[in-house]
Enzyme design. Structure first.
Site, PDB file in Angstrom:
ATOM      1  N   LYS A  45       0.846  -1.080   0.057  1.00  0.00           N
ATOM      2  CA  LYS A  45      -0.107  -0.066  -0.044  1.00  0.00           C
ATOM      3  C   LYS A  45       0.925   1.389  -0.109  1.00  0.00           C
ATOM      4  CE  LYS A  45      -2.011   3.100   2.035  1.00  0.00           C
ATOM      5  NZ  LYS A  45      -1.926   4.455   1.643  1.00  0.00           N
ATOM      6  N   GLU A  68       9.523   1.831  10.550  1.00  0.00           N
ATOM      7  CA  GLU A  68      10.659   3.020  10.320  1.00  0.00           C
ATOM      8  C   GLU A  68       9.985   4.185  10.686  1.00  0.00           C
ATOM      9  OE1 GLU A  68      13.299   2.486   7.228  1.00  0.00           O
ATOM     10  OE2 GLU A  68      13.504   0.304   7.163  1.00  0.00           O
ATOM     11  N   CYS A 113      14.002  10.402   6.797  1.00  0.00           N
ATOM     12  CA  CYS A 113      13.966  10.060   8.073  1.00  0.00           C
ATOM     13  C   CYS A 113      15.345  10.311   8.879  1.00  0.00           C
ATOM     14  CB  CYS A 113      13.344   8.823   8.366  1.00  0.00           C
ATOM     15  SG  CYS A 113      14.351   7.445   7.721  1.00  0.00           S
ATOM     16  N   GLU A 158       9.346  16.780  14.949  1.00  0.00           N
ATOM     17  CA  GLU A 158       9.858  16.254  13.361  1.00  0.00           C
ATOM     18  C   GLU A 158       9.031  17.393  12.559  1.00  0.00           C
ATOM     19  OE1 GLU A 158      11.230  12.267  10.855  1.00  0.00           O
ATOM     20  OE2 GLU A 158       8.852  12.573  11.566  1.00  0.00           O
TER      21      GLU A 158
END
Length: 507
Positions: free
Chosen positions: A192, A267, A301, A401
């Site tokens: 997906k 992750e 990331c 973040e």
């Protein structure tokens, strides 16, 4: 003679014809199929905000069809000799390289990533498939663990159908980073992709089918995360979920998979520090600092989004940094000269720009950037690369973040304070240390709450090494055999030597 930019634009127009002709569907049981509902969603261009194409929104019937196909195909694929899986996966890598230009151009158009980085996307993706293809013949290998009266040996067996849910920042490469080891291990897959960048996922599905991956082994369902993604993480046929994305989404997926006891590999986010001591090679450190936050639009990331600089060199280093940031070229992602392209979606652009007001409210300074780039009213999601100074680690710009081309600079006095500040966040994905003192480099690396630490280097990936984070940055590791630890079950088999006494009852 056409420039490289003009050539890329012409290639893009040619490729997009296919996606404009009909809505993008799913790839289930070996072929592209339309959605079983009539609902569509728009895939918007980061470049001008216009509609690139329309996409079928996967529903329960679509997810069930894909999961059922993966379940049906699993026994034969898992039983296939590893040498045969190796051959097929190398053919996948060949197919990726054959369509490298197509992948790069579509990836840039769809995600806004500059072509200078996406031109290598196919090479990295092919390398992922080759790396795990070569390990497929030995994926089931285990250990010999003899005891006094018994022989024990371990083997690994493929887990079953798995869900792979990938993000929008570098979608093609990251999908291969998950799908390649799953297939090498003998698992089947339902993929997906992120709804903000769905185009290249279909290319990968086609490449795998053309390379000989059997029908049902690799499936694709497009759709919205809160619907198609949720249905997939809850489906009883799916044995595990490999997810790359935000930490909050990871916690939702863990809860959704709990009733069926799904294994998860996450992750997730990061607020990664780059620590620059006063004895570092400052020229090389400056290059790495700029590259690791402003490349890939700051949307990775492992970006080093917090710059910790020792007080004695802080002001001079930050001034040099500000000059570099101000010169970064923002532009069309298909222009080879562009260093930062448009952010993937207007919603994300607004989030990133919102942190400028937050920074100022908390007392920080917007040293460079902090505003939209490009002509007013162009509709593109362009932002000037941004540098915050006068910050401390308690500010939101140092704790949250942002996931854009935004860097927060923070001074520190000594080694102890550097480590304390570096660790004082919810995340623990990566860390970077710059110093000529080998002992200090190792001391700091050992103390950082991070799954990965680079010393005197930017993020340099070596595929056999473990990739993953601590704390809110994830669960599990990718890379080398670490990937097989997730996609495979380890079984111990104990064989008696007929030399031990068997206990008796009722004798």
């Amino acid at each position: 003679m056409a420039s490289a930019f003009e050539t890329n634009l012409a290639t893009a127009e040619r490729l997009l014809t296919r996606f404009r002709d009909r809505p993008l569907g799913h790839f289930i049981d070996g072929r592209e199929v339309p959605g079983q509902s009539e609902r569509l969603f728009d895939n918007l261009s980061p470049i001008d905000g216009g509609i690139i194409n329309r996409v079928h929104a996967g529903n329960a019937a679509d997810v069930d069809a894909a999961a059922t196909a993966a379940q049906r195909a699993f026994p034969a694929w898992a039983a296939l000799p590893g040498t045969e899986r190796k051959r097929i996966l190398h053919r996948v890598a060949d197919g990726i390289l054959a369509r490298a230009e197509e992948i790069a151009v579509l990836e840039s158009l769809d995600s806004g990533q500059p072509i200078r980085f996406m031109s290598k996307a196919a090479e990295r993706a092919a390398e992922n498939f080759r790396f795990f293809a070569d390990r497929a013949p030995d994926a089931a290998n285990g250990l010999s663990l003899p005891a006094k009266d018994h022989l024990n040996f371990t083997i690994r067996q493929a887990l079953g159908p798995v869900a792979v849910i990938t993000p929008w920042n570098t979608p093609f490469m990251l999908s291969t980073w998950k799908i390649a080891p799953a297939l090498a291990a003998g698992c089947t897959v339902v993929h997906k992709p992120a709804e903000w960048s769905p185009l290249t996922a279909m290319l990968l599905a086609e490449i795998m089918a053309e390379a000989g991956v059997p029908a049902g082994v690799a499936n694709l369902v497009n759709g919205l995360g809160e619907e198609a993604g949720k249905l997939l993480t809850e489906h009883p046929a799916i044995k595990a979920v490999a997810f790359v994305g935000e930490s909050t989404t990871g916690s939702h997926i863990m809860a959704q998979g709990a009733p069926t006891l799904k294994r998860v590999h996450f992750e997730l986010g990061g607020k990664n520090p780059v620590v620059v001591f006063d004895d570092a090679d400052l020229d090389r450190a400056l290059d790495a600092v700029v590259f690791m936050i402003y490349s890939l639009n700051g949307q990775r990331c492992t970006s080093s989004s917090r710059l910790l600089v020792q007080s004695g060199i802080h002001d001079a280093f930050v001034e040099r940094l500000a000059e570099r940031v101000a010169r970064i070229r923002v532009g069309h992602p298909l222009d080879p000269a562009t260093e930062v392209g448009p952010l993937v979606h207007e919603r994300h652009l607004n989030k990133v720009l919102g942190y400028c007001a937050i920074a100022q409210a908390d007392g920080a300074t917007v040293k460079v950037g902090g505003v939209r780039a490009g002509e007013a009213g162009s509709g593109g999601n362009y932002v000037r690369p941004t540098l915050f100074t006068g910050a401390n680690n308690r500010m939101r710009i140092a704790q949250e973040e942002i996931f854009g081309p935004v860097l927060t600079a923070i001074p520190f006095k000594d080694e102890a304070e550097a480590v304390a500040v570096a660790n004082d966040v919810a995340y623990g994905l990566a860390g970077y240390v710059w110093t000529r003192d080998v002992s200090r480099a190792n001391r700091v690396a050992l103390k950082l709450d991070a799954g990965m630490v680079w010393i005197n280097s930017e993020n340099n990936r070596h595929l056999p090494t473990p990739f993953g984070g601590m704390k809110a940055s994830g669960i599990g590791r990718d890379g080398g055999d670490y990937s097989f630890d997730f996609y495979m079950e380890t079984k111990n088999i104990c064989v008696a030597l007929d030399t031990h006494t068997v206990p008796k009852l009722g004798a």
